[in-house]
Design a protein around this motif. Sequence first.
Motif, PDB file in Angstrom:
ATOM      1  N   THR A 248     -30.194   3.073  10.245  1.00  0.00           N
ATOM      2  CA  THR A 248     -30.625   4.458  10.084  1.00  0.00           C
ATOM      3  C   THR A 248     -29.468   5.358   9.666  1.00  0.00           C
ATOM      4  O   THR A 248     -28.298   5.026   9.879  1.00  0.00           O
ATOM      5  N   ARG A 249     -29.833   6.497   9.101  1.00  0.00           N
ATOM      6  CA  ARG A 249     -28.893   7.565   8.802  1.00  0.00           C
ATOM      7  C   ARG A 249     -29.561   8.863   9.247  1.00  0.00           C
ATOM      8  O   ARG A 249     -30.639   9.200   8.771  1.00  0.00           O
ATOM      9  N   LEU A 262     -32.817  15.366   9.185  1.00  0.00           N
ATOM     10  CA  LEU A 262     -33.092  14.333   8.187  1.00  0.00           C
ATOM     11  C   LEU A 262     -32.812  12.968   8.785  1.00  0.00           C
ATOM     12  O   LEU A 262     -31.775  12.757   9.421  1.00  0.00           O
ATOM     13  N   SER A 263     -33.747  12.039   8.611  1.00  0.00           N
ATOM     14  CA  SER A 263     -33.581  10.683   9.114  1.00  0.00           C
ATOM     15  C   SER A 263     -34.034   9.703   8.043  1.00  0.00           C
ATOM     16  O   SER A 263     -35.161   9.797   7.534  1.00  0.00           O
ATOM     17  N   LEU A 264     -33.154   8.771   7.683  1.00  0.00           N
ATOM     18  CA  LEU A 264     -33.457   7.745   6.692  1.00  0.00           C
ATOM     19  C   LEU A 264     -33.530   6.385   7.374  1.00  0.00           C
ATOM     20  O   LEU A 264     -32.679   6.050   8.200  1.00  0.00           O
ATOM     21  N   ASP A 265     -34.550   5.623   7.024  1.00  0.00           N
ATOM     22  CA  ASP A 265     -34.702   4.263   7.520  1.00  0.00           C
ATOM     23  C   ASP A 265     -34.152   3.318   6.455  1.00  0.00           C
ATOM     24  O   ASP A 265     -34.779   3.088   5.427  1.00  0.00           O
ATOM     25  N   SER A 371     -41.850  13.574   3.945  1.00  0.00           N
ATOM     26  CA  SER A 371     -41.610  12.214   4.426  1.00  0.00           C
ATOM     27  C   SER A 371     -42.072  11.203   3.394  1.00  0.00           C
ATOM     28  O   SER A 371     -42.834  11.523   2.464  1.00  0.00           O
ATOM     29  N   GLN A 372     -41.590   9.990   3.587  1.00  0.00           N
ATOM     30  CA  GLN A 372     -41.983   8.869   2.735  1.00  0.00           C
ATOM     31  C   GLN A 372     -42.102   7.626   3.605  1.00  0.00           C
ATOM     32  O   GLN A 372     -41.238   7.373   4.448  1.00  0.00           O
ATOM     33  N   GLN A 373     -43.167   6.866   3.404  1.00  0.00           N
ATOM     34  CA  GLN A 373     -43.377   5.638   4.175  1.00  0.00           C
ATOM     35  C   GLN A 373     -43.908   4.551   3.247  1.00  0.00           C
ATOM     36  O   GLN A 373     -44.833   4.782   2.461  1.00  0.00           O
TER      37      GLN A 373
END
Length: 525
Positions: A248-249, A262-265, A371-373
Motif C-alpha cells: 500500500t501507499r 489517498l490510499s493506493l493498493d 476510487s478505482q477497483q
Amino acid sequence: MTSITAVQTLAPRVALAQPPTALTSAADTLTAAANVPSSTVSLGQPTIASEPQTYTRQGLLPGQMRYVWENDSQDKLATSLLTAFKTSSTAGRFNGIGAALIEQLVRNGGSGISQSVFAVSDDSPINPAVLKLQQTRLRENPDNGVSFSLTTASGATIRLSLASGEKGLAVSAEVDGGELSDDELRGLGKLADSFQSTIDGLNAQPPQLKLGALAKLDTTLFSSLQMNAKLQTPTGEQRFSLDLNERTRKLSLEGPTGEVRLSLDTHDGELLGSADQRKAAIANYLTQFDAAQHRGRADENLMGLFKDAFSQLNSLDDTRPTAVQKPFSMTDKDRALLSGLADFSASISETAQRSNPMRQDETDSFTFSASQQTDIQRQGLQDYSVQQRQQSKLDASFHQGANPLMALSLGSDRESQNYSYHVIDDQASSTTRLGFDKGKLVEASATQQASQKERILTYVNGDLKSDVTTPKAVTQSRNLQSLLKDAFEQERIAQRDRGDSVLEGLLQGQRSQWWLQTDPAKIAA
C-alpha cells in the motif's frame, strides 16, 4: 536582535565551551565591560550619568541569551542547528535540519546521533537532571515535530526525529536491526534533499507537497517508508502522514482548510500499464478533479494538494520491477480498457464554514471522493475476465452574491441577504469489462454514467424568492469488441513487420468512451 556571548554544553557535565560557530567568549565580554565607564561628563553640557552596565556571572548583559548543548560537537549538523535556531521562528526551525541530519548519519556510517540546543536567558546554573528532563519533554511533546522511519531490504530500520519548541531544538537518528551497507548509505543520502523539501513544503504558506525522491523509493534498497509531521503554521496546525510499503501507499494531510486522503493498493503490479497509458489516466483524473473544484467552489490550494498527492504517489510506478513469473500474467491487451493505474481510494474534504449569521443551517462545504477497483476472474490460463470500475462523488454547498461585481458580505441585517445558496449532489462511474475464451476476445464493453443535481435557493432582502432543483443524468453503454479487435490486429501486424507497438497510439484517442467522465453532457457527446 539578541546577542550571544556564551555557550554551555552538557557532555555529560555542564561547562562553558566554544560553540559550533564563532561566538564572543565570556572573558572577552568581561574585558569589554571593564573598559566601559560608569559615567561621562561633557563641558558646556548638562552632566549626564550613564547607567552602569551590569553583567551576570556568565558574562551576559541582561536579556542576552546563552545556548546549552546536549553534546559538545562542532560538526555540520550542530552548525545547522544553531543557525536554524537563531534565525527562524519556532515553526521554521527545521529549515535545513532534515537534510543535515541524514547527511551526518551517512557521514557517521550509520552510527547514532542525538543532539539538542536550548536557549537560556538567566544566569542560573544549569542542572544536568533538569536539562535532561527538558530534552525528554521536547522530544515527546514538541510544538513542531517530524518523525521518519525507513526499513531497508536487508531488515535494518533507520529512525529520524526532529522536534522544536519555543526554547529548544532537538534531533536524533538511530539504526536498529543491523548495519547499513555502503549502497544503503548512498541510497539514504540521496533522500536528504527530498526529505528536506517535503518539510519545507509543509511549512510553506500555503502548504505544498514536494515528495521528490520519497515518492520514487528504490525498492531494491528499501522496503518501507513512514513519515509523520505536526507543524504549527501561521494559519493553524498542519498534520502530515506518508506510509509506503510493498502492498500500500497512503498519504494524509490535515490542516485548517480541510483534509486530503489517498490510499493506493499496489500489491498487484499486473494492473500497471505503460508509462504513456498511466500518464493519460492521471491527466483524465486531474481533469475530473478540476471540474469538481470549479463546480463546487472548492479551495484552490487544498485541491492543489489533492492533485499533487495523486500525481506524485502514482509516479512511483514510473519504474516497474520485473514481474515474478506466474502461470498467468496480464498483457497490454488485457489492460486495454483499464486505466493502467493501481487501484485507489481518494478524498478531499474542506472545513465547513457558516458564513450567514441569519441562517446557520446554510454551510459552505466541499467533499469529493474518487476510487478505482479492479476484479480479475480466472477459469483457466486462457479463460478469464477483467472488470474495472471507476467512480466519483461530489457534495458541495456555497453562497453566491446577487451582484457578481460586488463581494458577498452576509450580515444580520436583511439588506445584506441578497444571494443564492447552491447545494450540489453529483455522482459518476465508469465500468469496463474484457472477457477471453481460450485466449480469444469474446467481450469488450463499457458503461459510463453521470448524474448532477443542483438546488438553488434565491433570497432577496432575506425573503426566499425561488427554490429550484435541476437534475441531469446520462447513462451510455458501448460494445467495444470491434474497436479492440481492429486495434489488436494492427498491433499484431506492427509487431510482426517492424517490431514496434502501436496499440497505445490507437487507443489514446478512444479512451473518452470508457474512462470516468463526471459531466453528463460529455458522455452524451
